[in-house]
Design a protein around this motif. Structure first.
Motif, short mmCIF file in Angstrom:
data_model
loop_
_atom_site.label_atom_id
_atom_site.label_comp_id
_atom_site.label_asym_id
_atom_site.label_seq_id
_atom_site.Cartn_x
_atom_site.Cartn_y
_atom_site.Cartn_z
N GLU A 114 65.23 15.83 108.52
CA GLU A 114 65.30 17.22 108.98
C GLU A 114 63.81 17.93 109.09
N LYS A 115 63.20 17.91 108.11
CA LYS A 115 61.78 18.68 108.02
C LYS A 115 60.81 17.50 107.10
N VAL A 116 59.70 17.79 107.59
CA VAL A 116 58.53 16.95 106.69
C VAL A 116 57.89 18.28 106.20
N PHE A 117 57.60 18.09 104.74
CA PHE A 117 56.72 18.96 104.03
C PHE A 117 55.63 18.22 103.33
N VAL A 118 54.31 18.85 103.49
CA VAL A 118 53.08 18.13 103.14
C VAL A 118 52.86 19.01 101.82
N LYS A 119 52.54 18.30 100.79
CA LYS A 119 52.32 19.19 99.41
C LYS A 119 51.15 18.51 98.65
N ALA A 120 50.41 19.23 97.86
CA ALA A 120 49.40 18.87 96.86
C ALA A 120 50.47 18.64 95.57
N GLN A 121 50.78 17.22 95.34
CA GLN A 121 51.49 16.76 94.10
C GLN A 121 50.68 16.24 93.15
N LYS A 122 50.73 16.30 91.78
CA LYS A 122 50.16 15.63 90.95
C LYS A 122 50.96 14.39 90.26
N THR A 123 52.12 14.14 90.73
CA THR A 123 52.77 13.02 89.96
C THR A 123 53.53 12.33 91.11
N ARG A 124 53.95 12.92 92.24
CA ARG A 124 54.65 11.92 93.30
C ARG A 124 53.79 11.77 94.75
N TRP A 125 53.99 10.61 95.25
CA TRP A 125 53.68 10.15 96.54
C TRP A 125 54.35 10.68 97.66
N GLU A 165 48.67 17.74 107.05
CA GLU A 165 49.64 18.46 107.83
C GLU A 165 49.81 18.10 109.24
N VAL A 166 48.85 17.59 109.75
CA VAL A 166 48.75 17.27 111.15
C VAL A 166 49.14 15.61 111.37
N LYS A 167 48.68 14.98 110.49
CA LYS A 167 48.78 13.48 110.87
C LYS A 167 50.21 13.08 110.08
N LEU A 168 50.36 13.50 109.10
CA LEU A 168 51.58 12.71 108.23
C LEU A 168 52.99 13.20 108.95
N PRO A 169 53.40 14.39 109.73
CA PRO A 169 54.39 14.38 110.39
C PRO A 169 54.69 13.59 111.70
N ARG A 170 53.32 13.26 112.27
CA ARG A 170 53.37 12.46 113.25
C ARG A 170 53.79 11.00 112.96
N LEU A 171 53.37 10.54 111.80
CA LEU A 171 53.64 9.17 111.29
C LEU A 171 55.14 9.02 110.86
N VAL A 172 55.59 10.33 110.23
CA VAL A 172 57.24 10.17 109.97
C VAL A 172 57.74 10.11 111.29
N ALA A 173 57.45 10.78 112.42
CA ALA A 173 58.28 10.75 113.53
C ALA A 173 58.23 9.36 114.00
N ARG A 174 57.02 8.72 114.05
CA ARG A 174 56.97 7.37 114.66
C ARG A 174 57.61 6.24 113.98
N TYR A 175 57.49 6.26 112.61
CA TYR A 175 58.33 5.46 111.89
C TYR A 175 59.70 5.67 111.91
N ALA A 176 60.01 6.81 111.91
CA ALA A 176 61.54 6.99 112.01
C ALA A 176 62.13 6.70 113.11
N LYS A 177 61.62 6.77 114.22
CA LYS A 177 61.98 6.30 115.45
C LYS A 177 61.94 4.58 115.49
N GLU A 178 60.97 4.20 114.86
CA GLU A 178 61.10 2.59 114.82
C GLU A 178 62.26 2.13 113.89
N MET A 179 62.43 3.08 112.99
CA MET A 179 63.57 2.62 111.87
C MET A 179 64.94 2.87 112.37
N GLY A 180 64.99 3.76 113.28
CA GLY A 180 66.38 4.23 113.81
C GLY A 180 67.02 5.27 112.74
N VAL A 181 66.06 6.07 112.38
CA VAL A 181 66.93 6.75 111.27
C VAL A 181 66.25 8.33 111.77
N SER A 182 67.16 9.43 111.33
CA SER A 182 66.70 11.02 111.47
C SER A 182 66.32 11.32 110.20
#
Length: 142
Positions: free
Chosen positions: A37-48, A18-35
Motif C-alpha cells: 500500500e504505502k511506504v512510511f519512513v520513520k526514525a525508530q530506535k528499536t526497529r529496522w 524519504e526519497v530513496k527507500l520508497p524507490r527501493l521498495v517499488a523496485r524490489y516489490a516488482k522483482e518479487m511480484g508483490v504489492s
C-alpha cells in the motif's frame, strides 16, 4: 532558517531516506511480484522495518547508514511478509529466493545494528509537520 530545536535536512538521514527507500521498495516489490500500500519512513530506535497486514511498509531512516546489502535485506524481509505474514520456514524461503546469502545481512545487523540505531538522539521526539504542502522535520525536546 533553523531554530535551536531543528536539524537541517542535510544533516539528517531522513531527507535522503524519504526519497530513496520508497524507490527501493517499488523496485524490489516488482522483482518479487508483490504489492504493497504505502511506504512510511520513520526514525525508530528499536526497529529496522515492519510490514502491516494492510500492506504498509515501515522503514527506519537509518537504513541509509548501513551497507547496501543490509538495506536490501531489510526491505526484502518486509516485502516477504506480503507473501507470508510470519517467520515460518516458507517465509525464509521467500527471503532466500531473493537474497541467497541473507544470513550475512542478519549477522551484520546483530553485530553492528545497535551502534547505528544508537545514533538517534536520546530524549528527543521526532515529528513531521505538514507546511504549505511540503514536509519539514523538527526535533523537539521530550
Amino acid at each position: 532558517m533553523h531554530g535551536k530545536n531543528t536539524v537541517p535536512r542535510s544533516l539528517h538521514p531522513f531527507s535522503e531516506a524519504e526519497v530513496k527507500l520508497p524507490r527501493l521498495v517499488a523496485r524490489y516489490a516488482k522483482e518479487m511480484g508483490v504489492s504493497y500500500e504505502k511506504v512510511f519512513v520513520k526514525a525508530q530506535k528499536t526497529r529496522w522495518g515492519s510490514c502491516s497486514s494492510k500492506g504498509n511498509v515501515n522503514l527506519n531512516c537509518l537504513l541509509m547508514k548501513v551497507p547496501p546489502y543490509v538495506r536490501k535485506y531489510v526491505i526484502v524481509h518486509e516485502l516477504a511478509h506480503r507473501k507470508e505474514m510470519n517467520h515460518s520456514e516458507r517465509f525464509w524461503r521467500v527471503v532466500a529466493e531473493e537474497i541467497p546469502e541473507y544470513q550475512k545481512a542478519v549477522r551484520w545487523l546483530k553485530e553492528h545494528g545497535d551502534s547505528v540505531i544508537g545514533r538517534l538522539p536520546r530524549r528527543r521526539h521526532y515529528s513531521m509537520e505538514k507546511i504549505s504542502g511540503t514536509r519539514r522535520e523538527i526535533w523537539k525536546e521530550a
